[in-house]
Write an enzyme that holds these catalytic residues in place. Structure first.
Site, PDB file in Angstrom:
ATOM      1  N   GLN A 102      17.157  42.065  11.242  1.00 29.87           N
ATOM      2  CA  GLN A 102      17.795  42.348  12.539  1.00 29.87           C
ATOM      3  C   GLN A 102      18.501  43.609  12.460  1.00 29.87           C
ATOM      4  O   GLN A 102      20.121  43.172  12.261  1.00 29.87           O
ATOM      5  CB  GLN A 102      18.172  41.195  13.531  1.00 29.87           C
ATOM      6  N   TYR A 178      24.796  43.399  22.535  1.00 21.34           N
ATOM      7  CA  TYR A 178      25.504  44.305  22.345  1.00 21.34           C
ATOM      8  C   TYR A 178      25.192  45.693  22.992  1.00 21.34           C
ATOM      9  O   TYR A 178      24.532  45.959  23.213  1.00 21.34           O
ATOM     10  CB  TYR A 178      25.320  44.159  20.863  1.00 21.34           C
ATOM     11  N   CYS A 349      25.447  20.320  19.948  1.00 26.95           N
ATOM     12  CA  CYS A 349      27.313  20.495  20.097  1.00 26.95           C
ATOM     13  C   CYS A 349      26.855  21.375  20.510  1.00 26.95           C
ATOM     14  O   CYS A 349      28.287  21.536  20.399  1.00 26.95           O
ATOM     15  CB  CYS A 349      27.131  19.060  18.802  1.00 26.95           C
ATOM     16  N   CYS A 365      26.933  22.164  10.075  1.00 25.72           N
ATOM     17  CA  CYS A 365      26.448  22.045  11.503  1.00 25.72           C
ATOM     18  C   CYS A 365      26.400  20.497  11.258  1.00 25.72           C
ATOM     19  O   CYS A 365      26.914  19.485  10.137  1.00 25.72           O
ATOM     20  CB  CYS A 365      24.835  21.449  10.656  1.00 25.72           C
ATOM     21  N   GLN A 423      30.588   5.755  16.939  1.00 24.43           N
ATOM     22  CA  GLN A 423      31.147   6.395  18.083  1.00 24.43           C
ATOM     23  C   GLN A 423      30.250   6.579  18.588  1.00 24.43           C
ATOM     24  O   GLN A 423      30.599   7.914  19.106  1.00 24.43           O
ATOM     25  CB  GLN A 423      32.943   6.812  17.191  1.00 24.43           C
TER      26      GLN A 423
END
Ligand code: FNR
Length: 646
Positions: A102, A178, A349, A365, A423
């Site tokens: 790109q 951009y 996330c 990650c 958790q």
């Protein structure tokens, strides 16, 4: 069963693709400070090529120093980058994937601190804001027509370099605010000359870039552009109708495909989902597909099933999967092998995106500890399989058990609760967090498949561990909630945030939450949605400072929409039976009535067992939050690392 369309071959111009799966460009920041290819960058891309994607589009790579946006961003602005880029295409080709790159110029979003040059733009408007968090804000210089021609030329030279380096095609970055999209957007382009005004004029720069590249590399070399199908939440932003016009002009100029993305503070691809909706930009891709005959690449929260449907409905020809391939580079192979249950799930996330915009020097990650460590973190069989006991079934413990079992160790996991997840179970409960539950589900599935012995309701003691006679003990016993030192705290109406989320605590109508980081704010939203009147307070000067830039503004906006009151800079005087007494930042003593006080003041490691067991077993490791309370990424990272080490 019919073979998935996703796995059928396809072509962009003369470029043959073995399936329809594309790795979209994603800045991973593994290049050197000067923009050279590194071993790490090659390993990252090679893993995605090995994983089965047909087309690897290498990340936004700057073509001119003045367009440089991020430290450790890859560059193609000079021939000196050719050797590294050639090595990069070789490792991608090794696995039968095609490689594109790109080509990028940041325009007004470039950083003078990196380039030493003032950013340039179609128009010099610093006040227009930015579609990307934390980007822009510098005063840019309006480009002259001569300077525009020079940049067009730089794109062409960069494309020529790409071809020399062995890339099979190039993508022009015409999206995300951009330089190219600054020309396309009325919001950023206020020019009065032939590059501003109507759509054809605003598209002129892109058209010239496509034509110049084609002229430089030859007509049959695949060249395409990525554009915004829409700019969401941007004043005078690009509409789908305008994007359709641009796509048509791009095709006419020689673009061999159109890659349809979107941007803006309200772009659904950048928004956390309450209930996960896949393929959030599919209607934009479909809208572009209606007006062009060249292939259309769709992107944005794709899942294998959504991708299949989109291809079947003819809304796009190729499917780009970004974060899903950060989480699991083997996703395409697993689709082909019908092993979707083994895919490490992206939990949305936005951690990787936060890493981009918070100026970190690399991305990571939460669910894939091997991202950016593809070589060092290869799972190889243990030299000597051992009897391993993992204590604690949260993310760190489960990941350690998974990796250890994959390496051939005989693993048993004890969890004191009646369920695994630790958790993560609570973390998945607040609004917009539903995807988090995919992680414990996946880990559990893997542990079962790997024949890890799981014992629930089993609280480890020194005696039980000694009796079990493990060769290695991994302690992942997590945290205990922190009790701040506030007078009067030990009262019945003071409860822990975790218990509130899990419905284990009674909560009255008026609630004060102590602690304004992620847990406090998420619990506030959870309670506000249940009709409670919520006030969040904290000592620090700002709320949710630990929440990354891709999420924080959304979280704070939602809290304000839901009527949650936020109070910073307080000093806690006393919890009373009817509420809480604090001193505000202005030194005023205030009483807030509350039926319930919720503590979200953080946590402390639970290391008692570690202290007790040290020296009584041959090898013991302490991982995850029981070392120091941190994030899912740290827990998974610790688990993976120790699973490899033993
Ligand atoms: C991106 N994205 C992006 N887009 C682009 O055109 N050039 C780039 O260099 C980057 N860099 C980048 C880095 C990281 C860490 C993320 C997460 C994203 C956007 C990306 O290509 C893709 O469009 C989005 O991630 C949405 O697709 P998924 O992740 O929902 O499949």
């Amino acid at each position: 069963m019919r073979k998935r369309r996703l796995l059928e071959p396809f072509r962009i111009g003369k470029m043959e693709l073995k399936n329809r799966i594309v790795l979209p460009p994603m800045l991973c920041k593994y290049a050197t400070q000067e923009g050279y290819v590194t071993e790490r960058l090659k390993n990252y891309y090679e893993a995605r090529a090995r994983g089965g994607a047909a087309l690897i589009i290498v990340e936004a790579t700057y073509i001119h120093k003045q367009g440089w946006c991020y430290a450790t961003q890859l560059s193609i602005r000079d021939d000196k980058y050719l050797p590294g880029l050639s090595e990069l295409t070789q490792v991608i080709h090794r696995h039968g994937a095609k490689a594109a790159i790109q080509l990028h110029h940041g325009g007004r979003l470039a950083k003078s601190a990196l380039s030493g040059m003032q950013p340039v733009a179609p128009s010099a408007i610093a006040s227009a804001g930015s579609p990307l968090p934390g980007m822009g804000g510098e005063v840019s210089k309006e480009l002259t027509v001569k300077e525009i021609a020079e940049i067009v030329n730089c794109f062409a030279e960069a494309a020529l370099r790409a071809r020399k380096a062995g890339f099979d095609g190039v993508e022009i970055h015409g999206a995300h605010g951009y330089l190219v999209s600054q020309f396309l957007s009325r919001s950023y382009n206020k020019r009065q000359d032939s590059y501003g005004g109507n759509l054809a004029n605003r598209t002129r720069f892109l058209v010239e870039v496509i034509k110049a590249i084609k002229k430089a590399v030859g007509g049959d070399y695949p060249v395409w552009c990525r554009i915004n199908g829409m700019e969401y939440g941007v004043n005078e932003g690009i509409t789908l109708e305008e994007a359709q016009g641009t796509a048509r002009m791009a095709q006419e100029a020689g673009s061999d495909a159109i890659h349809v993305s979107a941007t803006g503070p309200k772009a659904p691809n950048n928004l956390p989902s309450h209930t996960f909706v896949p393929a959030v930009l599919e209607e934009l891709a479909a809208g572009i597909k209606k007006v062009v005959t060249v292939p259309v690449i769709a992107v944005g929260k794709m899942t294998p099933d959504a991708a299949e449907r989109i291809l079947a409905e003819g809304k796009a020809d190729l499917i780009a999967m970004g974060r899903a391939l950060l989480a699991d580079p083997e996703l395409p192979n697993k689709i082909a092998e019908n092993r979707l249950e083994d895919v490490t799930p992206c939990i949305e996330c936005f951690g990787c995106r936060n890493d981009i915009f918070s100026n970190k020097l690399e991305i990571g990650c939460h669910v894939n500890a091997a991202l950016g460590k593809e070589k060092e973190y290869q799972i190889i069989p243990a030299k000597k399989p051992k009897k391993v006991l993992v204590v604690g079934g949260g993310p760190a413990g489960m990941e350690a058990a998974r990796v250890a079992a994959l390496r051939g160790h005989r693993v048993t996991l004890w969890e004191k609760e009646p369920r695994l997840g630790g958790q993560l179970v609570q973390a998945a409960i607040p609004p917009y967090k539903d995807r988090v539950s995919l992680l414990p589900e996946y880990l559990q599935r893997q542990l079962r498949k790997l024949n890890v012995t799981i014992e629930l309701n089993k609280e480890a003691t020194v005696a039980l561990i000694e009796e079990f006679k493990p060769e290695v003990v991994i302690l992942a016993t997590g945290v205990k909630p922190l009790l701040p030192e506030i007078k009067g705290l030990h009262k019945a109406h003071v409860v822990q945030a975790g218990d509130v989320l899990e419905n284990k605590a009674e909560v009255g109508n008026r609630v004060v939450i102590i602690g304004g980081e992620l847990v406090g704010c998420e619990t506030a939203e959870f309670l506000a949605e249940r009709g409670k009147k919520v006030l969040v307070m904290r000592r620090g000067p700002e709320m949710a400072t630990g929440v990354g830039p891709s999420l924080r503004p959304f979280l704070l906006d939602r809290l304000s929409e839901k009527g949650v009151t936020l109070l910073t800079g307080v000093r806690y005087n006393e919890v009373t039976s009817g509420g809480i007494v604090v001193t505000t930042k202005d030194g005023e003593k205030k009483i807030f009535k509350a039926d319930t006080i919720v503590l979200a003041a953080g946590a402390v490691p639970d290391q008692k067992l570690y202290e007790d067991i040290k020296g009584k077993v041959p090898e013991v490791h302490c991982i995850g939050d029981c070392v120091e309370p941190r994030t899912i990424r740290d827990a998974i990272g610790d688990g993976y690392r120790i699973g490899l080490q033993i």
